[in-house]
Design a protein around this motif. Structure first.
Motif, PDB file in Angstrom:
ATOM      1  N   LEU A  39       0.890  -1.387   0.000  1.00 51.49           N
ATOM      2  CA  LEU A  39       0.037  -0.066   0.018  1.00 51.49           C
ATOM      3  C   LEU A  39       0.758   1.219  -0.074  1.00 51.49           C
ATOM      4  O   LEU A  39       0.443   2.188  -0.895  1.00 51.49           O
ATOM      5  N   PHE A  40       1.955   1.419   0.703  1.00 51.53           N
ATOM      6  CA  PHE A  40       2.910   2.467   0.643  1.00 51.53           C
ATOM      7  C   PHE A  40       3.418   2.514  -0.528  1.00 51.53           C
ATOM      8  O   PHE A  40       3.464   3.822  -1.038  1.00 51.53           O
ATOM      9  N   HIS A  41       3.782   1.425  -1.202  1.00 43.66           N
ATOM     10  CA  HIS A  41       4.605   1.660  -2.511  1.00 43.66           C
ATOM     11  C   HIS A  41       3.704   2.189  -3.606  1.00 43.66           C
ATOM     12  O   HIS A  41       4.013   2.989  -4.298  1.00 43.66           O
ATOM     13  N   THR A  42       2.624   1.609  -3.721  1.00 48.94           N
ATOM     14  CA  THR A  42       1.617   1.963  -4.565  1.00 48.94           C
ATOM     15  C   THR A  42       1.180   3.593  -4.543  1.00 48.94           C
ATOM     16  O   THR A  42       0.712   4.029  -5.425  1.00 48.94           O
ATOM     17  N   MET A  43       0.808   3.889  -3.136  1.00 52.40           N
ATOM     18  CA  MET A  43       0.606   4.969  -2.870  1.00 52.40           C
ATOM     19  C   MET A  43       1.439   6.047  -3.238  1.00 52.40           C
ATOM     20  O   MET A  43       1.275   7.157  -3.869  1.00 52.40           O
ATOM     21  N   GLU A  44       2.853   5.886  -2.870  1.00 52.82           N
ATOM     22  CA  GLU A  44       3.855   6.813  -3.352  1.00 52.82           C
ATOM     23  C   GLU A  44       4.028   6.577  -4.881  1.00 52.82           C
ATOM     24  O   GLU A  44       4.036   7.949  -5.521  1.00 52.82           O
ATOM     25  N   LYS A  45       3.806   5.809  -5.751  1.00 48.42           N
ATOM     26  CA  LYS A  45       3.806   5.731  -7.011  1.00 48.42           C
ATOM     27  C   LYS A  45       2.662   6.462  -7.524  1.00 48.42           C
ATOM     28  O   LYS A  45       2.517   7.172  -8.632  1.00 48.42           O
ATOM     29  N   THR A  46       1.146   6.433  -7.037  1.00 46.50           N
ATOM     30  CA  THR A  46       0.056   6.950  -7.523  1.00 46.50           C
ATOM     31  C   THR A  46       0.395   8.564  -7.457  1.00 46.50           C
ATOM     32  O   THR A  46       0.117   9.301  -8.167  1.00 46.50           O
ATOM     33  N   VAL A  47       1.078   8.936  -6.497  1.00 45.43           N
ATOM     34  CA  VAL A  47       1.444  10.464  -6.049  1.00 45.43           C
ATOM     35  C   VAL A  47       2.421  10.936  -7.225  1.00 45.43           C
ATOM     36  O   VAL A  47       2.164  12.045  -7.765  1.00 45.43           O
ATOM     37  N   SER A  48       3.357  10.096  -7.361  1.00 50.42           N
ATOM     38  CA  SER A  48       4.421  10.554  -8.168  1.00 50.42           C
ATOM     39  C   SER A  48       3.881  10.685  -9.709  1.00 50.42           C
ATOM     40  O   SER A  48       4.255  11.406 -10.343  1.00 50.42           O
ATOM     41  N   LEU A  49       3.164   9.721  -9.775  1.00 46.38           N
ATOM     42  CA  LEU A  49       2.624   9.623 -11.354  1.00 46.38           C
ATOM     43  C   LEU A  49       1.765  10.784 -11.607  1.00 46.38           C
ATOM     44  O   LEU A  49       1.638  11.379 -12.549  1.00 46.38           O
TER      45      LEU A  49
ATOM     46  N   ASP B 124       5.621  -2.390 -11.794  1.00 52.40           N
ATOM     47  CA  ASP B 124       5.175  -2.765 -13.061  1.00 52.40           C
ATOM     48  C   ASP B 124       5.722  -1.765 -14.202  1.00 52.40           C
ATOM     49  O   ASP B 124       5.665  -0.668 -14.145  1.00 52.40           O
ATOM     50  N   PRO B 125       6.018  -2.424 -15.225  1.00 55.76           N
ATOM     51  CA  PRO B 125       6.754  -1.729 -16.312  1.00 55.76           C
ATOM     52  C   PRO B 125       5.745  -0.908 -17.088  1.00 55.76           C
ATOM     53  O   PRO B 125       5.817   0.211 -17.607  1.00 55.76           O
ATOM     54  N   ARG B 126       4.289  -1.327 -16.727  1.00 55.90           N
ATOM     55  CA  ARG B 126       3.362  -0.259 -17.140  1.00 55.90           C
ATOM     56  C   ARG B 126       3.011   0.781 -16.317  1.00 55.90           C
ATOM     57  O   ARG B 126       2.123   1.689 -16.719  1.00 55.90           O
ATOM     58  N   ALA B 127       3.347   0.972 -15.208  1.00 63.12           N
ATOM     59  CA  ALA B 127       3.207   2.144 -14.300  1.00 63.12           C
ATOM     60  C   ALA B 127       4.291   3.322 -14.791  1.00 63.12           C
ATOM     61  O   ALA B 127       5.016   3.584 -13.761  1.00 63.12           O
ATOM     62  N   LYS B 191      -8.132   2.917  -8.086  1.00 63.27           N
ATOM     63  CA  LYS B 191      -8.351   3.137  -9.619  1.00 63.27           C
ATOM     64  C   LYS B 191      -7.381   2.381 -10.233  1.00 63.27           C
ATOM     65  O   LYS B 191      -7.470   1.798 -11.040  1.00 63.27           O
ATOM     66  N   LEU B 192      -6.154   2.793  -9.760  1.00 64.18           N
ATOM     67  CA  LEU B 192      -4.732   2.429 -10.413  1.00 64.18           C
ATOM     68  C   LEU B 192      -4.797   0.754 -10.210  1.00 64.18           C
ATOM     69  O   LEU B 192      -4.367   0.228 -11.100  1.00 64.18           O
ATOM     70  N   SER B 193      -4.921   0.668  -9.045  1.00 64.34           N
ATOM     71  CA  SER B 193      -4.868  -1.016  -8.615  1.00 64.34           C
ATOM     72  C   SER B 193      -5.856  -1.944  -9.371  1.00 64.34           C
ATOM     73  O   SER B 193      -5.344  -2.838 -10.087  1.00 64.34           O
ATOM     74  N   GLN B 194      -7.281  -1.450  -9.625  1.00 59.15           N
ATOM     75  CA  GLN B 194      -8.163  -2.089 -10.636  1.00 59.15           C
ATOM     76  C   GLN B 194      -7.488  -2.298 -11.733  1.00 59.15           C
ATOM     77  O   GLN B 194      -7.676  -3.426 -12.473  1.00 59.15           O
ATOM     78  N   TYR B 195      -6.798  -1.316 -12.356  1.00 55.94           N
ATOM     79  CA  TYR B 195      -6.443  -1.092 -13.655  1.00 55.94           C
ATOM     80  C   TYR B 195      -5.340  -2.486 -13.910  1.00 55.94           C
ATOM     81  O   TYR B 195      -5.358  -3.284 -14.760  1.00 55.94           O
ATOM     82  N   PHE B 196      -4.349  -2.411 -12.804  1.00 57.39           N
ATOM     83  CA  PHE B 196      -3.254  -3.318 -12.883  1.00 57.39           C
ATOM     84  C   PHE B 196      -3.758  -4.662 -12.852  1.00 57.39           C
ATOM     85  O   PHE B 196      -3.301  -5.800 -13.451  1.00 57.39           O
ATOM     86  N   GLN B 197      -5.004  -5.140 -11.760  1.00 62.02           N
ATOM     87  CA  GLN B 197      -5.447  -6.173 -11.860  1.00 62.02           C
ATOM     88  C   GLN B 197      -5.865  -6.824 -12.958  1.00 62.02           C
ATOM     89  O   GLN B 197      -5.808  -7.829 -13.401  1.00 62.02           O
ATOM     90  N   SER B 198      -7.019  -5.752 -13.441  1.00 60.29           N
ATOM     91  CA  SER B 198      -7.566  -6.271 -14.749  1.00 60.29           C
ATOM     92  C   SER B 198      -6.740  -6.549 -15.725  1.00 60.29           C
ATOM     93  O   SER B 198      -7.311  -7.248 -16.839  1.00 60.29           O
ATOM     94  N   HIS B 199      -5.564  -5.835 -15.857  1.00 58.21           N
ATOM     95  CA  HIS B 199      -4.800  -6.324 -16.900  1.00 58.21           C
ATOM     96  C   HIS B 199      -3.511  -7.004 -16.524  1.00 58.21           C
ATOM     97  O   HIS B 199      -2.370  -7.107 -17.128  1.00 58.21           O
ATOM     98  N   ALA B 200      -3.609  -7.832 -15.408  1.00 63.18           N
ATOM     99  CA  ALA B 200      -2.587  -8.647 -15.084  1.00 63.18           C
ATOM    100  C   ALA B 200      -2.189  -9.742 -15.973  1.00 63.18           C
ATOM    101  O   ALA B 200      -3.080 -10.377 -16.670  1.00 63.18           O
ATOM    102  N   GLY B 201      -1.110  -9.778 -16.554  1.00 62.80           N
ATOM    103  CA  GLY B 201      -0.501 -10.715 -17.358  1.00 62.80           C
ATOM    104  C   GLY B 201      -0.841 -10.288 -18.750  1.00 62.80           C
ATOM    105  O   GLY B 201      -0.248 -11.208 -19.776  1.00 62.80           O
TER     106      GLY B 201
END
Lengths: 82, 206
Positions: A39-49, B124-127, B191-201
């Motif tokens: 959660l920490f890593h993905t939140m940090e990434k969300t903010v930076s993106l 993830d390289p798509r991030a 929202k971004l997590s849902q994208y990466f989950q639905s596009h997994a693989g």
């Protein structure tokens, strides 16, 4: 494990707004809990993106839009004279 | 006139403000020139289209012109302008019936979901912003935030204002600002997590 209590701390940690006692507590938890660490890593990434995306999209004010402001201001100046 | 604007261009902001308060119109116009790009871009982010951003820009500076005698310099001039601009943005959102504080799903359901299901897609390289799908999703997700949350997220995480500055700008307590920043981030991350989950693989779409 009471992960819920760490949720909002993660945001404050990202902003460097936690005092040392809570930092130690959170860091210990992050070293033990893969879910909170993710959660920490993905939140940090969300903010930076988001930050980078909107910086790239920064645009100039179109000339006609800018001229409109000055046009309206000059109408106001004239009204104030009378 | 040309020479006068060149001379004004080198003046410090507080000198321009003093002159503008004494009805030096050129000084006020120099303040407009210096700040218009920030306010226009704020409008684009908050309202999502050029027409509304242009209206917001014009209304903000006209309001600022009338309100300038009351500006006491307790905050930075730009913070004061942002306060006017965000109030104008909220009025526009209300007119368009854009929810200001209500999320599309209720709080408990949303946070529970966020918490039970957390894939780590940060490497993830798509991030990456070369991923056009992700850029579209990011913008749509920020747009889907309720108006006041979107404003706080933009002011803090994009524009770099402190929680104290935002609290003064929006007449909210600092803890309320912090909590809204956190909730906005959780919403966007979800929202971004849902994208990466639905596009997994599906592999990298760069």
């Amino acid at each position: 494990m009471k992960c819920e209590k760490y949720l909002e701390l993660i945001s404050l940690y990202l902003d460097k707004e936690l005092d040392q006692m809570l930092i130690d507590d959170l860091e210990e938890h992050l070293s033990l809990c893969a879910r909170c660490l993710a959660l920490f890593h993905t939140m940090e990434k969300t903010v930076s993106l988001s930050r980078t995306y909107y910086k790239q999209r920064h645009c100039k004010v179109p000339r006609n839009v800018s001229s409109q402001i000055f046009y309206h201001l000059r109408i106001i100046y004239k009204k104030e004279k009378f | 006139m040309e020479q006068k604007s060149k001379a004004l261009a080198v003046l410090k902001e507080n000198e321009l403000i003093e002159r503008a308060k004494n009805k030096d119109h050129a000084a006020f116009e120099e303040l407009v020139k210096r700040n218009q790009a920030r306010i226009y871009n704020l409008g684009l982010k908050l309202l999502g289209n050029k027409e509304d951003a242009a209206d917001l820009l014009q209304e903000t500076f006209i309001n600022a012109y009338y309100a300038l005698p009351k500006f006491e310099g307790k905050s930075a001039f730009s913070t004061w302008l942002y306060r006017i601009a965000t109030n104008n943005a909220f009025m526009k959102m209300r007119k368009k019936k854009i929810p200001l504080v209500r999320f599309e799903s209720d709080r408990d359901a949303s946070e529970q979901k966020n918490f039970t299901d957390v894939p780590d897609w940060s490497n993830d390289p798509r991030a990456h912003l070369k991923n056009e799908e992700l850029k579209i999703l990011l913008e749509k997700s920020v747009d889907a935030l309720p108006g006041k949350y979107k404003t706080i997220f933009v002011l803090h995480d994009i524009e770099g204002f402190s929680t104290e500055e935002i609290s003064k700008m929006l007449d909210l307590s600092v803890p309320a600002v912090k909590s809204r920043i956190h909730r906005s981030r959780m919403f966007l991350r979800d929202k971004l997590s849902q994208y990466f989950q639905s596009h997994a693989g599906h592999g990298a779409k760069l």
